[in-house]
Design an enzyme around this catalytic site. Sequence first.
Site, PDB file in Angstrom:
ATOM      1  N   SER A 183       0.901  -1.194  -0.030  1.00 46.72           N
ATOM      2  CA  SER A 183       0.076   0.014   0.146  1.00 46.72           C
ATOM      3  C   SER A 183       0.727   1.425   0.129  1.00 46.72           C
ATOM      4  O   SER A 183       0.243   2.219  -0.406  1.00 46.72           O
ATOM      5  CB  SER A 183      -0.940  -0.197   1.176  1.00 46.72           C
ATOM      6  OG  SER A 183      -0.099  -0.014   2.397  1.00 46.72           O
ATOM      7  N   HIS A 224      -5.600  -4.156  -1.691  1.00 52.88           N
ATOM      8  CA  HIS A 224      -5.709  -3.131  -2.737  1.00 52.88           C
ATOM      9  C   HIS A 224      -5.506  -3.505  -3.890  1.00 52.88           C
ATOM     10  O   HIS A 224      -5.230  -2.735  -4.812  1.00 52.88           O
ATOM     11  CB  HIS A 224      -4.288  -2.223  -2.155  1.00 52.88           C
ATOM     12  CG  HIS A 224      -4.094  -1.319  -0.979  1.00 52.88           C
ATOM     13  ND1 HIS A 224      -4.715  -0.352  -1.042  1.00 52.88           N
ATOM     14  CD2 HIS A 224      -3.879  -1.519   0.286  1.00 52.88           C
ATOM     15  CE1 HIS A 224      -4.796   0.470   0.120  1.00 52.88           C
ATOM     16  NE2 HIS A 224      -4.174  -0.277   0.743  1.00 52.88           N
ATOM     17  N   LYS A 258     -12.639  -1.177   0.438  1.00 51.33           N
ATOM     18  CA  LYS A 258     -11.739  -0.333  -0.519  1.00 51.33           C
ATOM     19  C   LYS A 258     -12.544  -0.338  -1.760  1.00 51.33           C
ATOM     20  O   LYS A 258     -13.586   0.428  -1.788  1.00 51.33           O
ATOM     21  CB  LYS A 258     -10.296  -0.999  -0.547  1.00 51.33           C
ATOM     22  CG  LYS A 258      -9.752  -0.831   0.912  1.00 51.33           C
ATOM     23  CD  LYS A 258      -8.171  -1.175   0.795  1.00 51.33           C
ATOM     24  CE  LYS A 258      -7.553  -0.677   2.232  1.00 51.33           C
ATOM     25  NZ  LYS A 258      -7.301  -1.616   2.992  1.00 51.33           N
TER      26      LYS A 258
END
Length: 397
Positions: free
Chosen positions: A184, A212, A243
């Site tokens: 990240s 991610h 996310k």
Amino acid sequence: MYGKIKEHLQKELADIKEAGLFKDERIISSPQGADIELTTGDGVLNFCANNYLGLSNHPRLVKAAKDTLDTHGFGMSSVRFICGAQDIHKELEKKIAEFFGTEDTILYAACFDANGGAFEPLFSKEDAIISDSLNHASIIDGVRLCKAQRFRYENANMEDLEAKLKEASETARFKIIVTDGVFSMDGNVAPLDKINELAKKYDALVMVDECHSAGVVGKTGRGVTELFNIRGEVDIITGTLGKAFGGGIGGFTTGRKEIIEMLRQRSRPYLFSNSLIPAAVGAGIEMFNMMSETSELQDKLHANSEYFISKMKEVGFDILPTESAICAVMLYDAKLSQDMAAKLLDEGIYVIGFYYPVVPKGKARIRVQLSAAHEKEHIDKAITAFTKVGKELGVIK
Ligand SMILES: *Cc1c(COP(=O)(O)O)cnc(C)c1O
């Protein structure tokens, strides 16, 4: 008696502030999106959310959540194994498995819980966990909760991983390699093809945290296993609904069916924490419906990322190699990263400067996160602001 510890905490907090490490929160008064409003009244363009696909305020997900409130109620008032599972929880688990090409899925309240509860039910002191040095805090905590032997290899370094596999092979019964899919802070992708080969060579399992990367990486957003064309070969995948996948709440572990079945029996955050609220589950189902209809959002996100990164390099910024929607603009100096982020906010661009201990000493940076919600004019405005502020601060010529 709240006395001694109060003074102690006040002093610690003052020390954190003095070191410039105190985390202040900016407060948003609008829904999450590309174009947001802060309580200060400022409208800014958001380049620091994990809203990769722009789904945080998508009308289809908002409607699905509302509809599910009507059909399935607000709360579950139970953990899963007592009376906390509805038809929609099972449906979402099935959709996640279809999306990743895996056998079964178990839902958690968050991916922090999925990672926290992944290791202890499966491994004990005869076993070895071999973990990338840049893995997420929740993986580190999950490993700590388990009695297995721990090995740590340098970020994405396959020679070091092989050395650790050899070392672990001398004693371990079972071995597992654990990695984030996308790291990240840098935006680089774990070399999962090579990790998978090493896992075969040394008879180890592979676990990837796709927080991610899911929705983002790979032509259709199926994550790193799509990128490296090894769908269905990874034993354990963890991920979040917080996310790219709508930005709400919820985590999951998906993979081999015996592993998932054992987690349902023994994983403590699953056994002892409440079920996901129906509205989040309903929105999750609709989100996976959208993912199976088209990959337009991925196409737009990939085009936005490429455009931003190539323009930023053109004007002279030092950008770390990335294969994700994360772009690290390297500044190296901690104070500079804070000054630059503040000046960018004045220009209407909301980004965050990161420095030690979040990233290594002397590696301060601004992390930019691209989104399918960004339009070309948003990105152009960001590039113009970065160029102006970068020149003012002597970062570029
Ligand atoms: C965000 C993140 C998590 C935690 O996910 P939540 O669902 O917000 O708890 C876990 N692992 C990685 C790599 C993450 O980036």
